[in-house]
Each structure stands twice: as structure tokens, then as C-alpha cells.
Design a protein around this motif. Sequence first.
Motif, mmCIF file in Angstrom:
data_model
loop_
_atom_site.group_PDB
_atom_site.id
_atom_site.type_symbol
_atom_site.label_atom_id
_atom_site.label_comp_id
_atom_site.label_asym_id
_atom_site.label_seq_id
_atom_site.Cartn_x
_atom_site.Cartn_y
_atom_site.Cartn_z
ATOM 1 N N VAL A 112 0.854 -1.185 0.000
ATOM 2 C CA VAL A 112 0.000 0.000 0.000
ATOM 3 C C VAL A 112 0.888 1.232 0.000
ATOM 4 O O VAL A 112 1.851 1.313 0.772
ATOM 5 C CB VAL A 112 -0.944 0.028 1.225
ATOM 6 N N ASP B 135 -8.154 1.805 3.537
ATOM 7 C CA ASP B 135 -8.169 2.561 4.793
ATOM 8 C C ASP B 135 -7.743 1.615 5.914
ATOM 9 O O ASP B 135 -8.482 0.705 6.289
ATOM 10 C CB ASP B 135 -9.577 3.099 5.056
ATOM 11 N N THR C 18 -8.800 3.402 -2.657
ATOM 12 C CA THR C 18 -7.784 3.401 -1.600
ATOM 13 C C THR C 18 -8.180 2.467 -0.469
ATOM 14 O O THR C 18 -9.361 2.220 -0.208
ATOM 15 C CB THR C 18 -7.571 4.812 -1.024
ATOM 16 N N LYS D 249 -4.972 6.360 4.483
ATOM 17 C CA LYS D 249 -5.515 5.737 3.283
ATOM 18 C C LYS D 249 -4.484 5.793 2.173
ATOM 19 O O LYS D 249 -3.769 6.787 2.019
ATOM 20 C CB LYS D 249 -6.790 6.450 2.824
ATOM 21 N N GLY D 250 -4.401 4.711 1.390
ATOM 22 C CA GLY D 250 -3.453 4.683 0.285
ATOM 23 C C GLY D 250 -3.880 3.730 -0.808
ATOM 24 O O GLY D 250 -4.700 2.839 -0.590
ATOM 25 N N LYS D 251 -3.321 3.926 -1.989
ATOM 26 C CA LYS D 251 -3.613 3.056 -3.115
ATOM 27 C C LYS D 251 -2.906 1.710 -2.931
ATOM 28 O O LYS D 251 -1.793 1.634 -2.415
ATOM 29 C CB LYS D 251 -3.185 3.706 -4.430
ATOM 30 N N TYR E 77 0.933 4.849 1.006
ATOM 31 C CA TYR E 77 0.254 5.876 1.796
ATOM 32 C C TYR E 77 0.924 7.228 1.569
ATOM 33 O O TYR E 77 2.154 7.344 1.724
ATOM 34 C CB TYR E 77 0.329 5.555 3.283
#
Length: 667
Positions: free
Chosen positions: A348, A382, A380, A356-358, A350
Amino acid sequence: MSDYDAEALRKRSLSSSNTFEGMVDAHLSRRGFLVGAVAATAAASSVLTVGFPTEALAATGFVAVAETKADTITVPTGYGFNTLLAWGDPLFSGDAAWGTGAGEVNGTNLTADQQERRVGFNHDMLALFANPIGSPASAGGQPHGAYIAAFNQEYTTGTDMFPGYSAASASRNTVDVEIAAHGITIAGIRLVGGTWTHDVGMRVGDVAEGALVARRITGNTRFTLDGPAKDDPRLAGAVAGTFNNCAGGFTPWGTYLSAEENFNQYFANLSTLPAGTTKANYQILGMSNGATSRRWEKYHDRFDLAKMPNEGFKYGWIIEVDPYDPTRRPVKHTALGRFKHECATIVVQYPTGAAKGKVVAYSGDDQQFDYVYKFVTDGTFDRETPRAKAHFSLLSAGTLYTAKFNADGTGEWLPLTHANVDSKAAGAFADQADICIRTREAADVLGATPMDRPEDVEAPHDPVTFAGTGKVFVVCTNNSNRGGSATAANRPGTGTVRSSAADAANPRNNNRTGHIVQITEDGNDHTSTTFTWSLYLLAGDPKAASGAVGDVKDTFFGDRFGSPDNITFDNRGLLWIATDGNPNSFASNDQVLCTEIAGNGKVRVKRFLVGPFGCEVCGPLFSPDNTTFFCNIQHPGEDGQASTFPNGQKRPVMVAVRRTDGGIIGS
């Protein structure tokens, strides 16, 4: 926070975010370079760039084991192992034991219905899911005692399953047993008195009211499709089963990913199809012109392309299974592309300070002269609500990329979007669904770099949040056709011609022993579209003469090995390698090795484990506290070779290795 308290988990885990990230950064990113000319067959502008970690960190304390052809697990002094979850073991209470005694089940009397309720054949990728979810390893040295184990069953070999087997005369029951022995096994395991054991009655949450953990995903299981190709006419109708599940991955929302690899071998009679994109796609994937080696098409029309020409499009995907929810139907993710997937490694990305991140998924296409891929989600993750419903559709939408490795040590992630591909080959692909189904051909159009069997692609990450470090390791197992006839690199049926010549990222002709490439994403951002790369090591023999087969060009010292296949990282950031094909180069069974950093800043390779005769060592994995090393032993004594592992039975099996004092593996 729902589901579990990540901060509490981080504090209680031996592999904390700060410790892990700091170790990986020091171990991997501060590197020197050895620069020299590549082989004469490579482009004149190419250079061999080898990255070495330069800090002496976390040296291993075990004495390396010697090469051996012994028909057992060989581990260092002070270590021991036990086996569990072998092919045919019952998953449910009350089912007959495996064996040759009265009332027991074995290859002479096993039925397809029984196999659906038993551990499948030829174990590969392995993942462990804490039960209950989020249960941390304690700082006292003992791991949390209960896990849901999910592991692949890659393929079957009838000669190793059934006495007197012949594909030409196999019965309907024999074929159906093989179909049921494919897929994935999900089972509970528990640490009891320092030994890992199979817990037949384990329930989700480790509570009496939870659903039974035990579950099989087989060649008969119904799947859901998602992503751009889910409604494509070629995928119409029921999607039944999964085959040739090799490596895979796992997600921060608690699901298991499995990669469909050499699915081509199950489909017969390609020669009956008319010329066109369907036949060309099947040709480059290697489907059989006539009968298959298993002859399943004799009993099941879905494996006969003459009768069901679109069935082959339903395989070659990344699948997702929720081990915590047996009622959730498994999914095939078309957005991640269709090819011979080896893995699906998740990290991920962030933004600084964000929760939250892709999500980014890395995968290799395991064939000579094929490509490396990554997928970046639109949505994304969480980490504050890891089991949120939205996370279960993250892999359904995003951008798929393929990698181009430039000779100067830079690289690009080329987007496999319809707009980009169409700009290079107008009209060649109808839409994004067509690209997802014919992914290899789309990557050809963009000029991706053909690699030497890119198998595992691993990215070190925080064990709790899955935050990546920007580092990625691509394992290229071998390619004996590198530098040979261009025919091996061409695409049959499509007219695509590719060079087989050595290049910067694949610098050895007749690359029988393989190599590992290290990628650093620009800005340490896994969503970046550019990167730099170097050769982490060239596998082989450090004592081999310069220019000889297996010459490692001073990229490491220590124990020789060939054909790296799957890798993993321990919680100190050390990289561990499992091999597949080492006996083709050196006089030893396949093995597991650790790469540590010596005082001179160079990579030292130490042999930690050697598997039994005729096997492949798969699915290397550490418990969260590093007190257990798990692996799977696939095909001991394959194709009639003389093996009696384990316990005189010659069955694929899971292995758990521990120090006799219960301490940290490798320390």
C-alpha cells in the motif's frame, strides 16, 4: 478502530513498522555498484550493474548445511522440523484417515467426493491468517498459537497419485479426483507444545460459534468475475474451478490471492479452431494442438476447445478468497490481466501522514521471454477499517502496467490502457476488456522487456499496514534459450518477433541458473511510473570460472545455487530464497538459502535447508515473530523418482522448521 487495534498490534509485534522499515532501508537501499561490460552478445551500450547492500546487518548465526541428495529435510544443527497437512489428509472430523489400513483412504480407493474434503495435491504458495483476525505475535518469543493456513495445489501427476496410472486408460473417477485435487486448501493450524499441528475443528475467530475454517477451492468451485472483462462474451456462462495455482499473495483486508499459472496444459484440440485472435491467443499461451497429457477432455467437454472454444479464456487470472468467510464466493479479477501469473504481491502506498493509500499488486508472467507487471488500484485502502466492504472490490478497478528495463539502469511502467495501446496499434484491441484477456499481446505492442522467466516479484513491506518501502525484487528463475534461436522468443500465431539476445536486465546467454533484479520505484513511491534497477545477484557458483555457465560475476559469495523461484523476507529485512531446478545445475536437491550482509558490504549466501529428493521447495514464509519458518514440499520423487518423504509415503506436505530452543530463525 474496527476489527483490530493496529497500534496495539504494532507494539506487540516483534516486526514493528519502524524496526522493519529501518532495517530494510539499511539492508537494501544504500548500495554500491560494480560496473563492467556485459557478455559480448549483449548490446554494446549495456552495462552490468550489480547492487550490493553496504551495511553489515543482522548476520545469521546458523552454520550453513552442505549440499545433499538425501531424501529428507536437512536443516542446520540446533534446528528441527515437523510435517503437517499432507496430500489426502482429511479436513473434517469423522472422515477416514489417510493410510493403507482397514477403513483408511489412499490412492487405490480415493474418490472425487472424498478428495473434495481433503488436502489437495502438490502444495505451492502458503499464507497464514491469524485467528482471530489481527491477533499479534507476542513479544515473549511465542507466536499467536492459531492460524488459518491457505495454500495452493498447483497440479497433479497421476503417476504419483494412483498405482498403475495411465492417462490413456484413466477412469472417470481418476480424472475427477485429479480435478478435485487442484486449487486451494484452507485449514486451521495450532502451535501445541512447540509443534505445529493440524486443528481439524478450528473455527473462524477461534470461538465455538464461528464457522468451520476448513474449506477446499477446487477445479469444480464456482467463481465470480469482476473488472473490465467480466461481461465480455468470451467469459459468458459459468466460471468453474481454478487450475495450476502457483504463487499468489495476501491483502491487508485479510484475503488470500492465488495465481493461475500454466493453465494452458488442461485444454485440448487447439488445431480445430479457425485462424483468428482466439487461436492466436491460445497459441502464445501454449495450448495443446491435440490431446492433452491428462486426457481430461475425454470426460469433460470444457477442456475440449473443439467443443467449448471460449472456455480457455476463463483461466489465467488472479483469484481472491476470503479465509474468514466461507460464504463469500471466490472472485477472479480480470483487471489484473490474463497470463501465466506467478504471484500477486500487495503493498500500500500511503501519502505522508495518511491512513488511506492506493493498493499496488506486482506479478510476473512465468515463461521464458515474458514480462513483469504491476496493478495500481483506483480506490484506496483505509487501514483504520481493514475489513470494510469497499476493500473487497479494490482489485476490480485500476491501471495495469508492464515493465521496460532500460540499459542505463532506468525503467518505465508502461500503462496497458486501451488509449495507450491503441495509440501504438490502432484497432488491434477492441477495448480494455480485450487488453485484459490478451494481456501478453498488448504488452508486446508497448515494447515491454522480455525477461528470463519472471516468477516471484516481492516488495518488502510493513507487516501490519502493508506500507511499502519503494523496493521490489524480481526473481528470474532461468532461461536456457537466452542468446539462442529467436524462435524461442517469438509469438506463434501473431507474427510478433522478439530478440533472444542477452540485454542489461538479462545479461547471460544460456542462463541456466537465473538471477534476481532489484527495482527502486522513483521517490520510493510504488505508484510511480518510472524506476531505477540493478542486479541484486546472478545465481550460480561463486567458484565458477569467468564466462562459464553459472559464473556469478562476483555478485555474491558463499553457497552456490541455481534457479531461484520464490523469495521472502524475515522481520529483520533479510532475503530468503527457495529454488526450483537447482539439481539441473548442481549436485543437490532444491533448497532454501539466506542472503546476509558480510562485513565487506557484499551479499553472502548461506544454505539453510535442503528438501528431499525430487522435490521443489515452495511458499517460504516466516511466522510474525520469526520463530517458525514454513515451506511446502512439492512433488517429492516426482514422476516415479525414488522418494519416500514424508514417513515412507511420498506425498506433498507442509513443513514447519523451528529452533530446538524456540528462538529466532537464523539468529
